[in-house]
Every structure is written in C-alpha cells, then in structure tokens.
Design a protein around this motif. Structure first.
Motif, PDB file in Angstrom:
ATOM      1  N   LYS A   1       2.115  -9.158  -4.272  1.00 31.29           N
ATOM      2  CA  LYS A   1       2.693  -8.345  -3.188  1.00 31.29           C
ATOM      3  C   LYS A   1       4.218  -8.323  -3.254  1.00 31.29           C
ATOM      4  CE  LYS A   1      -1.087  -8.835   0.053  1.00 31.29           C
ATOM      5  NZ  LYS A   1      -1.909 -10.060   0.016  1.00 31.29           N
ATOM      6  N   ASP A   2       4.818  -9.424  -3.736  1.00 32.95           N
ATOM      7  CA  ASP A   2       6.274  -9.482  -3.654  1.00 32.95           C
ATOM      8  C   ASP A   2       6.941 -10.032  -4.918  1.00 32.95           C
ATOM      9  OD1 ASP A   2       5.218 -11.910  -3.441  1.00 32.95           O
ATOM     10  OD2 ASP A   2       5.948 -12.373  -1.420  1.00 32.95           O
TER      11      ASP A   2
ATOM     12  N   LYS B   1       6.533  -6.123  -8.919  1.00 30.75           N
ATOM     13  CA  LYS B   1       6.533  -5.027  -7.951  1.00 30.75           C
ATOM     14  C   LYS B   1       7.829  -4.227  -8.090  1.00 30.75           C
ATOM     15  CE  LYS B   1       5.165  -3.440  -3.669  1.00 30.75           C
ATOM     16  NZ  LYS B   1       5.690  -3.663  -2.320  1.00 30.75           N
TER      17      LYS B   1
ATOM     18  N   PRO C   1      -1.131  -4.097  -5.072  1.00 26.19           N
ATOM     19  CA  PRO C   1      -0.835  -5.511  -4.822  1.00 26.19           C
ATOM     20  C   PRO C   1      -2.093  -6.280  -4.429  1.00 26.19           C
ATOM     21  CG  PRO C   1      -0.088  -4.156  -2.986  1.00 26.19           C
ATOM     22  CD  PRO C   1      -0.713  -3.219  -3.974  1.00 26.19           C
TER      23      PRO C   1
ATOM     24  N   SER D   1      -3.716 -10.518  -3.579  1.00 24.18           N
ATOM     25  CA  SER D   1      -3.388 -11.895  -3.209  1.00 24.18           C
ATOM     26  C   SER D   1      -3.465 -12.767  -4.467  1.00 24.18           C
ATOM     27  CB  SER D   1      -4.427 -12.315  -2.172  1.00 24.18           C
ATOM     28  OG  SER D   1      -4.569 -13.677  -2.147  1.00 24.18           O
TER      29      SER D   1
END
Ligand SMILES: CC(=O)N[C@H]1[C@@H](OP(=O)(O)OP(=O)(O)OC[C@H]2O[C@@H](n3ccc(=O)[nH]c3=O)[C@H](O)[C@@H]2O)O[C@H](CO)[C@@H](O)[C@@H]1O
Length: 356
Positions: free
Chosen positions: A40-41, A45, A58, A60
């Motif tokens: 996600k981050d 990305k 994205p 987990s």
C-alpha cells in the motif's frame, strides 16, 4: 483478438522494483495489459503507481522475521490476508504469466499464483537468495539468477542464469546534461555517491566530514536518500539529491567513479556502464549480509574495490578513493569483458515459453 496480460510484483526497496521497470516498457510496446501487485505504501507504489498502462493493485503484506519477535505472530495473518487479496486479483485479471522481483510483498502473490495455477517466474538479483524468494521458490515455475554463482544455491531443475537485467535508457545518458543537472563543470572528475536506494546515514556522515579533502580533486554528486539532504552544506562542486529518476542516465554518464552500497542492481549497472566502483556493503548487523557477498564477488573479478563498513573512517575513505582513481584503468579494462545485453531478451523469451 484478446490482449495478453502480464502481472508483475516486487517491492520494499527500489532494488526489488527496478528489474520490473526494465521489463515493463517491452510489454507496453507489444500492447500487453499490465498489472502490478505491490504494497500500500512501499517505494513500488511511487515508482510504478503512476506508469501509464499499468494497473497497480495494493495488497496487505507482512514482513516475515527469521527470528522470534512479537511481530511474527501478526505477520502470518497479514501474509494470509495478502494471499487472499492477490488470489482475488489474479482470478479477476487472469494474467498469462506472473513475474516477481522478490521482496516481502511478492510472497503472497506467488502463493496465490500457485493456487490459481498461473505460472510464475522469480528473479533473484543477489549472489545468495533472499528470504522472500527462498519462501516463494518452491511455488514458482522458474527462477532466474543474476550472478552465475547463485545457481549453486537454487534448485537445479528450475533455475537459469540470465545475468543482470538493466533499464535500457541507462545506456543513453548524456554527460553534458548530467553535469548541467547537478550544476557541475567539466573541470574536475565526478564522483557519484549512492548509499543504496534508501541512502546510507553512515556513508552520508563520513562523506560530509571528508568534503574539504575530497573536493580538492573531485566534484561530487551525492544521492543521499529521502529526507537526508543537508541544505546547510553549500560547497561548490557538491550536489545533493534525495533520489533521482529520469535524470539518472545522465548522472551516470557524467560520473567517472562511484562510491556505493553493494545492492545487486546498482553494482551491475556500474559494471555495464564501466564506472569503476568503491563498494561499502551493508554490514551484517543491518542485513543478512547479502551485500558483503555481492561485493566480494565483484572484488574477486576485479570490477570493484571494497571497504568494509566497520573500517569506514574519514581517512580510510579518502585513501580508498585515491586507490580507486589509480586502479581505474585496470578496472575499466576488466569491465569491458562483461556482456549484459542479452539478459533482458532472454528473460522475455523464458516468459514467452512459460506463459499460459
Ligand atoms: C537495504 C536493502 O534491503 N538492500 C537491498 C536492496 O538494495 P537497494 O534497494 O538499494 O537495491 P539495489 O542497489 O540493488 O538497486 C537500487 C536501484 O535503485 C536505482 N536508483 C537508486 C537511487 C536513485 O536515486 N535512483 C535510482 O534509480 C539504482 O539505479 C538501482 O537500480 O535490494 C538489493 C537487490 O535485491 C539488495 O542487494 C540489497 O541488499
């Protein structure tokens, strides 16, 4: 006719994304649909999220620790959740092939690829395989190695040595543009300093302490990592950047020598571009020691000089850089023997052979 679709994964540090960045343009050119599963981050990305024609998904991701830690109890759940998310994406997008550059985000993707029976290929950049790849390899169809010696650590039947996959544009740099971008001149040779994709505090500090001596004979382009630019330093001939994207090719073209960490992608880029290098591998305290092994192998082949992090001081840095300058012609001659042009084409051929 329905367009073919490829799914890429890999992330955590730039070293786990760059090979994907080298392959994606080929698939864009050939009109493929392209998906990317990342965290996600993470840096993936940033590097991939905005690419035209690439859909970023994205998921987990859990960092599996080798040693006991409270986090270990949380992480397997995250990996499981990530696997379910990845399986859903793969089920929906139906790629013909999955390519993984490793890093923790790739583990759930390879597990999901296996569940969904989509062939997956893993690329290992380092001399010895990383933990994420070690976990994922049994679930992949094929593993590709950058160092010939890595074959000894991987299952013989499904492994192939392909060499380093390097972004094509890096060979099209322009020295003049690089100097102009960094605000430097032609007068003194240029030393590029790269502390890995995330920068290195120890290298940054030692370099900055040694600036008066270094700038006597050199100009410096210092890629120091996110948040590490020191705006109080305004010496002439010293240019600082957090991270460089499009202009990296010109910066490489402008560099006569490089002082760097020993991340696999970076050192093969310097080799392919014939920039003599002094390597300060990430220490065993801060990593699994993969960079120490990468660096040793380059030293044995006479592509690089190595300074261990525990020996890094202002004096040793200046001394080793002086030696590097003296040895540079020999190093450049050795580097000319290395050929890397075929790696990317071979990877694409392999993916074609395996795709559904
Ligand atoms: C701390 C850590 O986990 N390091 C690992 C990580 O390193 P790291 O992420 O530093 O990876 P590499 O040195 O292999 O590659 C960095 C890549 O980023 C690019 N770059 C760098 C700076 C910049 O401003 N612009 C830019 O484009 C370089 O050109 C290179 O292609 O992955 C490598 C490859 O698996 C491993 O060998 C390293 O041990």
């Amino acid at each position: 006719m329905k367009k073919k679709r490829i799914l890429f994964t890999g992330g955590g540090t730039a070293g786990h994304v760059i090979v994907n960045l080298a392959l994606i343009p080929v698939y864009q050119r050939d009109g493929w649909e392209i998906d990317y599963i990342g965290s996600k981050d993470g840096i993936e990305k940033k590097l991939i999220g905005k690419l035209e024609g690439v859909t970023y998904h994205p998921i987990s991701t859990g960092k599996l620790r080798r040693y006991m830690s409270k986090e270990n109890f949380k992480d397997p759940f995250k990996v499981l959740k990530g696997t379910m998310q990845a399986a859903r994406i793969i089920g929906k997008r139906k790629p013909s092939i999955i390519f993984s550059k490793g890093g923790f985000v790739s583990v759930p993707v390879i597990l999901a690829a296996n569940l969904k029976r989509v062939p997956a290929v893993i690329h290992e950049s380092d001399y010895t395989p990383g933990l994420a790849n070690k976990i994922a390899i049994p679930f992949a169809k094929k593993v590709l190695a950058t160092f010939p010696e890595t074959m000894d650590f991987l299952p013989e039947k499904k492994t192939e040595y392909v060499g380093a996959v390097i972004r094509e544009e890096l060979f099209q740099g322009d020295k003049k543009k690089g100097l102009a971008f960094a605000g430097l001149t032609k007068e003194k040779p240029v030393l590029l300093i790269m502390g890995g994709s995330g920068g290195s505090r120890k290298i940054n500090e030692t370099v900055r302490e040694s600036l008066p001596q270094l700038l006597d004979t050199l100009q410096i382009i210092h890629i120091c990592g996110q948040g590490n630019v020191d705006s109080a330093i305004t010496e002439k001939g010293y240019a600082q950047f957090e991270y460089i994207n499009e202009e990296l090719k010109d910066i490489f073209a402008a560099s006569d020598y490089v002082l760097s960490r020993a991340g696999a992608n970076a050192i093969f880029e310097f080799l392919a571009l014939q920039i003599p290098m002094l390597l300060i591998p990430l220490s065993k305290q801060a990593s699994r020691g993969d960079q120490i092994i990468n660096a040793r192998s380059f030293k044995e082949k006479q592509y690089a000089q190595v300074l261990e992090e525990e020996d890094l001081t202002r004096d040793s840095l200046v001394k080793e850089l002086t030696k590097l300058k003296e040895k540079a012609p020999i190093i450049r001659d050795k580097m000319k023997e290395y050929k890397s042009e075929k790696a990317r084409d071979r990877v694409i051929e392999i993916l074609k052979e395996i795709q559904k």
